[in-house]
Scaffold this active site. Structure first.
Site, short mmCIF file in Angstrom:
data_model
loop_
_atom_site.label_atom_id
_atom_site.label_comp_id
_atom_site.label_asym_id
_atom_site.label_seq_id
_atom_site.Cartn_x
_atom_site.Cartn_y
_atom_site.Cartn_z
CE1 TYR A 129 -2.95 -2.63 0.04
CE2 TYR A 129 -3.80 -2.64 2.14
CZ TYR A 129 -3.50 -3.21 0.89
OH TYR A 129 -4.99 -4.27 0.97
CE LYS B 161 0.22 -17.66 -3.18
NZ LYS B 161 -0.42 -18.46 -3.25
CG ASP C 299 -2.95 -20.43 -0.99
OD1 ASP C 299 -2.06 -19.90 -0.25
OD2 ASP C 299 -2.49 -20.74 -2.34
CG ASP D 281 -7.19 -4.58 3.66
OD1 ASP D 281 -8.19 -4.01 5.00
OD2 ASP D 281 -7.18 -3.52 2.46
CG ASP E 226 -13.01 -6.70 6.52
OD1 ASP E 226 -11.86 -6.06 7.06
OD2 ASP E 226 -13.01 -5.81 5.56
#
Ligand code: NAD
Length: 360
Positions: A140, A190, A222, A246, A250
């Site tokens: 980001y 990852k 994943d 992020d 959620d």
């Protein structure tokens, strides 16, 4: 005496922070702590009063106090303003000014609310996990970034970059948190494709050496996303970078049910902390005493734990919330369609929590 800066903000922010402050005061007092509340403006309320979503003196006060309890910002009144001057800018600025690099989002299922999740009760039962997300680095913020026209084709790029010190400090936040919980950290990555994740694995392993009493495992992002809906109760503390965090925070939050129940903490260097509910300013119900104050009350419990080092007071608050829900008390957002349950307003829910704390 501990000073706390309260930034109620907009919409339902003032009513939910009012209840959280009443609870904070009583919970702290029961453990011999005296709190002093300062109040400041943020978001639309600050725009209306000062023409800016966050004034400099509020930032200075936040630094002085070290602990900030925030309601929510925004609302239709300010929706047409330019992006740079909108209420949300106040929120972004205070996070940046306080250097809040760690975002902590617990996802807990109170036994009385097991039925509120979209997952089957036997899957949801016992969920008590904490997502620790790196908040100020990664893709980001990485450079170079931007869009370009290359040989007539539109192209865009972002850069994921972390240095070892950024990884080590968020890893320590996660391991410290795990020590107050079930002593298990899952690092999500990852590393099969990303060099950045390979660095994270190395550095998290090194930090784990400082915490021989905490178990660590590494999990691909994943498969973590799948396990969160299949077996969420297996997780204790999850630590990960900005992008994966992020998304996973959620996902983890939503398996527990209502938005009105989700607290958060953002921590920076030197123990400074900002505590706020995950939900927004809910303009549709603002000023009607219909909001659920529990997400803010649970954020206040995180403040007691992380900024005031008062874990017993934090446990008292969580126990009070659990008891009140177990007794069947509900705000309107916690009642499923078709259920015939009398509901409490924001103030009355605050009263029930205070009674459960023994302050009636
Ligand atoms: P929202 O979270 O404010 O509301 C979504 C829905 O959930 C609404 O129906 C609302 O009534 C309900 N809800 C939310 N919190 C509740 C509570 N405590 N008790 C009962 N019901 C609750 O999200 P939105 O409607 O997308 O956004 C409204 C405003 O809030 C916008 O201006 C948005 O920019 C802002 N916002 C602020 C924050 C923040 O301050 N951190 C976060 C998200 C949205």
């Amino acid at each position: 005496m501990d000073r706390i800066l309260v930034l109620p903000g907009d919409g339902i922010g003032p009513e939910v922070t009012r209840e959280a402050c009443r609870v904070l005061e009583v919970a702290a007092e029961r453990h011999g702590r005296k709190l002093v509340f300062e109040e400041g403006l943020i978001g639309g309320a600050s725009i209306d009063a000062h023409g800016t979503p966050l004034a400099d003196d509020v930032v200075a006060l936040a630094r002085e106090c070290g602990a900030v309890l925030l309601g929510a910002v925004g609302g239709p009144k300010w929706d047409d303003m330019p992006v740079d001057t909108r209420p949300e800018r106040g929120l972004l600025r205070i996070r940046k000014e306080l250097g809040l690099f760690a975002n902590l989002r617990p996802a807990t299922v109170f036994p009385a609310l097991v039925g509120a999740s979209t997952l089957r009760p036997e899957v949801v039962d016992g969920i008590d996990l904490l997502v620790v997300r790196e908040l100020t680095g990664g893709i980001y913020f990485g450079e170079p970034r931007g869009r370009a026209l290359v040989e007539g084709r539109r192209e865009a790029r972002n850069t994921m970059v972390y240095d070892e010190s950024e990884v080590a400090r968020i890893a320590r936040t996660a391991f410290d948190a795990a020590r107050g919980r079930r002593r298990h950290v899952t690092h999500v990555h990852k590393a099969n494709v990303l060099e950045v994740s390979q660095l994270w694995c190395e550095v998290v392993d090194e930090v784990a050496g400082e915490y021989p009493d905490v178990e660590l495992n590494h999990q691909l992002v994943d498969s973590c996303a799948m396990l969160l809906v299949r077996e969420p109760a297996r997780f204790d503390v999850i630590v990960t970078g900005n992008l994966f965090g992020d998304i996973l925070s959620d996902e983890a939050a939503m398996i527990t049910g209502s938005l009105g129940m989700l607290p958060s903490a953002s921590l920076g260097e030197g123990g400074v902390g900002l505590y706020e509910p995950v939900h927004g300013s809910a303009p549709d119900i603002a000023g009607q005493d219909r909001s659920n104050p529990l997400a803010t009350i649970l954020s206040a419990a995180m403040l007691l734990e992380h900024s005031l080092s008062a874990p017993e007071a934090a446990s008292d608050v969580r126990r009070a919330v659990s008891q009140v829900l177990a007794a069947g008390h509900r705000t309107a957002d916690l009642v499923l369609p078709g259920q015939d349950t009398a509901t409490l307003g924001c103030r009355a829910m605050g009263d029930r929590i205070l009674e459960a704390l023994g302050a009636s």
